[in-house]
Design a protein around this motif. Structure first.
Motif, short mmCIF file in Angstrom:
data_model
loop_
_atom_site.label_atom_id
_atom_site.label_comp_id
_atom_site.label_asym_id
_atom_site.label_seq_id
_atom_site.Cartn_x
_atom_site.Cartn_y
_atom_site.Cartn_z
N LEU A 389 0.85 -1.46 -0.12
CA LEU A 389 -0.32 0.02 0.03
C LEU A 389 1.04 1.09 -0.06
O LEU A 389 2.25 1.28 0.43
CB LEU A 389 -0.59 -0.40 1.14
CG LEU A 389 -1.40 1.68 1.07
CD1 LEU A 389 -2.80 1.33 0.68
CD2 LEU A 389 -2.30 1.15 3.09
N CYS A 421 2.75 -1.71 4.32
CA CYS A 421 2.32 0.14 4.21
C CYS A 421 3.56 1.21 3.88
O CYS A 421 4.96 1.23 4.61
CB CYS A 421 1.76 0.62 4.98
SG CYS A 421 -0.25 -0.58 5.89
N LEU A 433 -0.91 3.11 10.01
CA LEU A 433 -0.36 2.24 9.04
C LEU A 433 0.86 1.18 9.57
O LEU A 433 0.90 0.34 9.11
CB LEU A 433 0.57 3.12 8.04
CG LEU A 433 0.09 3.86 7.33
CD1 LEU A 433 0.77 4.93 6.43
CD2 LEU A 433 -1.20 2.82 6.65
N ALA A 444 5.76 -1.14 7.66
CA ALA A 444 5.22 -0.05 7.56
C ALA A 444 6.74 0.75 7.89
O ALA A 444 7.83 0.37 7.74
CB ALA A 444 4.43 0.50 8.59
#
Length: 897
Positions: A389, A421, A433, A444
């Motif tokens: 993401l 993320c 996140l 992340a």
């Protein structure tokens, strides 16, 4: 490293547009020094690395050869992954040493010291990949001052190398500047490099010496080699010393190292090579909302083009882009053929950012695609499935509650899928996140939009581009080990390393037996390793530069990090036990963590400082700068006039309230570590209440501080600025009133002996005996022919002033600190300034990040203070409306609210 000094006796002239301190209508001037009064005698950084675990000590010695005190700033950048373990100072033969204590207990001692008028301060850290540790102190004339900061970290292996970084930005020339990095690796050093990143001027000055198990990197430039030019007094050093190395690996089962003097702790490093990559099923989920417009989207597209080209033919992929809607390049996972890659790149290049942010639906769509492919048998059982993401903002469309999104992802995510993320910039809630990534077998990473975001995205992808193993289990004989850190891992990527640590039981064998099982691209693997438990102690004992107990500290480091990650995703009821475990470990191993503080106190006197680990790296004070805070610099004055808080030569942090300029208020909030500022837009002649403290009972003094406004000579940009032209101080029970204007000071009352008014060429201190109250008032002189500006006053009040709980006024009300929360940080209408939402006193206010001036340390140019600006004359932040603070006379108390 950054060493700066601020001269207290800098040149001041009357009526020439520079600042000076009011001195009863007398102007003082001083000669500009021909040379720096501060000599940085030495600055040394020594890093000792033993089996990837690094301890760095920053030490400096400073000599003040001037006949007056100087203000020195000591600033060090350390990696975010490092823990501070100690900070020591010696000033004027007084030594301050640090000890890690439970946060609340340390803070109580700190608050007690501050209330008693003793030295008290906060050390704060905040930055990007590096933390800024900063301390300021007043260096007495002719004194020698030393600083020493210790920190520890485990070097992580990325793309095949361990990397250790020392940031060097001295600003000044340093008489003895020396950087040393000593490395000892029992497995042997395969390769090491220290490329020159300081510029061609320093070619050949970074020395690397390598043996089979040891290496030494040194940098020791002379004064002349540091200069920007042959006759320059400025340093040309501005960059980093970067050391990259890797170790030899003879066994794919890894290396187990045991040290008995460290209470029988062991560490197991596992980083196999020469394995074929696992195929990937990867879905890129890209935020294309309106906030991604411009450079963010351009750099994301550039990164995606390179990443797509890097996919292997056996990989499967698709792309999801989302704003308020969710779109899919292809609803099926497609093989990474040249045709499909070209079509995907064309699709990405056509994206036009607009609209809101529907993170919830975008992630659930990616999970659905992987789940359907798995159900239909399209996923190789030996492949790995990744969702990546990329987003720059909080959710604004669909499900926007972060807890609900986290629960939805957790509920739908399959055990074999991982979520990574990447948060671009500061608008995104990075904590959120990180939580959903850690909870779903990923990680992340923050991408800094003001840097080269494209290369950051590609570097991250390279780290996860080549999975070599999945379902890794690292086991030991249970009868012989205890307190083992994480030993089950979802995936292992090429160029990284898995690290496990633990303790041996009392009845351990002479050989520690380890077993590693994992799934590779072709088969299920099993590695076995036996390591002697009695050899490394003797080997390390013979090494001059080695950490003899590194396994003990490394075990604590890993355990604390894993508990912090576990705490961030666990339910509230379970957090208490985890918090207590972190606290116990941090106290035993002396790590400054979110649960502990570093209490720095004098061995000779009862003066204290407090250093905290940041609790929220997104919302720390002052955008990456922090430290022992600003203090009123002690001038030359008789000791009888000073309250106790001024007697120490150590710079302390006042949680201060100040007003400067138009009239511009800056409020430092100690608990939330924020500086908040606001203007008051009123008319010339109006009188504003700054402090109004009138209480019942036997208080020794009731005090009111009011300011009368004056206007500029004429409007500037269609606005007439107003300033404080007169400050009135009223001390009722002393029968004393003081009026300070831009041209005179008047004392009114029957008894002045309780007030000491100290006038120097740099500052005016009002020291009221028996009250522990200190106010600082600065006179700003304007050039007499300036078309708009006029002389005006600045007013400063430290938080340590002994006001009652009922104190009010524009400044006084903040003695009782309001709870403040800053969130939804985003670009403002002015691209140079961030905006955010501030939750305070039941209001959600739109605030703007900006700079204001604090003239206490630098009366000529001021010191920039980063603060969140409240619009509309402080509405929502101050109690009521600013007109509620108007009083009719200069010595009138404000009516009780």
């Amino acid at each position: 490293m950054n060493l700066l000094f601020k001269k207290q006796g800098s040149s001041l002239f009357c009526n020439h547009g520079v600042r000076e301190i009011i001195t009863a209508s007398v102007c003082f001037s001083a000669q500009v020094p021909l040379e720096d009064p501060i000599i940085i005698d030495s600055y040394k950084v020594r890093t000792i690395i033993t089996s990837r675990f690094a301890e760095t000590v920053f030490s400096t010695k400073v000599v003040n050869k001037d006949s007056s005190a100087q203000t020195l700033q000591f600033s060090v950048q350390i990696p975010k992954t490092a823990y501070i373990t100690n900070f020591t100072m010696m000033v004027n033969d007084i030594t301050f040493v640090g000890s890690v204590q439970e946060k609340n207990a340390a803070r109580r001692l700190y608050m007690d010291a501050r209330r008693e008028g003793k030295a008290a301060g906060i050390i704060r850290t905040n930055g990007y990949d590096m933390e800024n540790f900063k301390a300021e102190m007043n260096v007495p004339a002719g004194s020698i001052t030393t600083f020493e900061l210790h920190c520890q970290e485990l070097l992580q292996r990325h793309l095949g190398f361990y990397e250790q970084v020392t940031v060097l930005r001295p600003g000044n020339l340093v008489k003895n500047l020396q950087i040393d990095v000593y490395i000892y690796e029992p497995e042997g050093i395969r390769t090491i490099e220290a490329p020159n990143m300081l510029g061609t001027q320093f070619d050949g000055l970074i020395k690397v010496t390598q043996g089979e198990h040891k290496a030494h990197v040194s940098f020791k430039p002379t004064l002349d080699q540091q200069r920007k030019c042959p006759n320059c007094s400025d340093s040309a050093i501005d960059g980093s010393i970067v050391v990259r190395y890797d170790v030899k690996r003879e066994l794919n089962g890894g290396s187990i190292q045991v040290i008995f003097i460290a209470d029988g702790h062991f560490v197991h490093f596992f980083a196999p090579s020469n394995l074929p990559p696992l195929p990937k099923n990867i879905i890129f989920v890209i935020d294309v909302s309106g906030s991604m417009w411009g450079i963010k989207m351009k750099q994301t597209v550039e990164a995606m083009k390179t990443i797509l080209d890097d996919l292997r033919p056996e990989d499967q992929f698709t792309i999801i882009d989302f704003n308020h809607n969710v779109r899919v390049w292809n609803k099926l996972l497609l093989p990474a053929t040249s045709f499909n890659v070209k079509d995907a790149k064309d699709y990405v290049m056509r994206i036009q950012p607009s609209g809101g942010t529907n993170i919830n639906e975008a992630i659930l769509t990616a999970i659905h695609i992987l789940t359907e492919a798995n159900y239909l048998g399209y996923l190789d059982e030996r492949s790995v499935s990744l969702i990546v993401l990329v987003s720059d903002g909080d959710p604004t469309v669909g499900e926007i509650k972060l807890n609900n999104i986290q629960r939805n992802v957790r509920k739908n995510m399959q055990d074999d899928f991982s979520l990574f993320c990447l948060g671009i910039g500061f608008d995104v809630d990075y904590d959120f996140l990180e939580r959903i990534a850690l909870e779903n077998r990923g990680l992340a990473r923050r991408i800094y939009a003001n840097q080269n975001a494209s290369s950051q995205l590609m570097n991250f992808y390279e780290e996860v581009a080549t999975p070599l193993l999945k379902k890794i289990n690292i086991l030991y004989e249970e009868a012989f080990v205890t307190d083992v850190t994480q030993n089950v891992f979802d995936k292992y990527f090429r160029g990284s390393e898995l690290v496990v640590a633990g303790k041996l039981t009392d009845d351990h064998p002479s050989l520690l037996h380890g077993i590693v099982t994992a799934c590779s691209a072709n088969s299920d693997l099993r590695f076995e390793i036996d390591s002697p438990t009695d050899k490394l102690d003797d080997i390390l004992a013979k090494q001059k530069f080695a950490l003899k107990d590194f396994t003990k500290q490394l075990w604590a480091y890993l355990t604390i990090n894993q508990l912090l990650a576990e705490r961030s995703v666990t339910k509230r009821m379970q957090k208490r036990n985890i918090t207590q475990r972190i606290l116990n470990l941090a106290l035993k191993h002396q790590f400054v963590t979110p649960m502990t503080s570093l209490l720095v106190q004098s061995e000779q006197t009862n003066q204290r400082l407090l250093a905290d680990s940041p609790t929220d790296t997104r919302n720390g004070c002052c955008t990456g700068t922090s430290g022992i805070g600003r203090k009123l610099p002690p001038p030359s004055k008789p000791d009888w006039a000073l309250p106790p808080i001024q007697k120490t030569m150590l710079t302390v942090s006042f949680c201060s309230f100040l007003v400067e300029n138009d009239p511009h208020f800056i409020i430092h909030l100690a608990q939330s570590q924020q500086d908040v500022c606001f203007n008051i837009d009123s008319q010339p002649g109006k009188i504003l209440s700054l402090v109004s403290d009138r209480t019942k009972g036997e208080r020794e003094m009731e005090v009111a501080v009011n300011g009368r406004l004056v206007g500029g000579k004429k409007p500037k940009n269609n606005k007439l600025n107003t300033y404080f032209g007169t400050i009135g101080l009223t001390f009722t029970k002393r029968n004393l009133r003081i009026e300070i204007s831009t041209d005179k000071i008047v004392l009114i009352g029957a008894n002045h002996r309780g007030a000491g008014i100290i006038l120097t060429r740099l500052l005016l201190i009002l020291a009221i005996h028996y009250t522990e109250m200190v106010f600082l008032i600065l006179l700003h002189r304007a050039w007499k022919h300036h078309p708009t500006n006029v002389d005006f006053l600045g007013f400063y009040s430290p938080h340590s002033n002994n006001f009652s709980a009922d104190v009010h006024g524009l400044i006084g009300q903040f003695t009782q600190e309001p709870a403040v929360k800053i969130f939804n940080i985003r670009p403002g209408s002015n691209t140079d300034k961030l905006q955010a939402t501030m939750e305070v006193k039941g209001h959600n206010l739109t605030v703007t990040r900006g700079l204001q001036k604090d003239y206490r340390l630098n009366v000529v140019n001021g010191t920039d203070v980063h603060c969140w600006f409240i619009h509309n004359s402080g509405k929502g932040f101050i109690d009521g409306h600013y007109k509620d603070y108007l009083v009719p006379f200069l010595h009138r108390f404000l009516p009780r609210p």
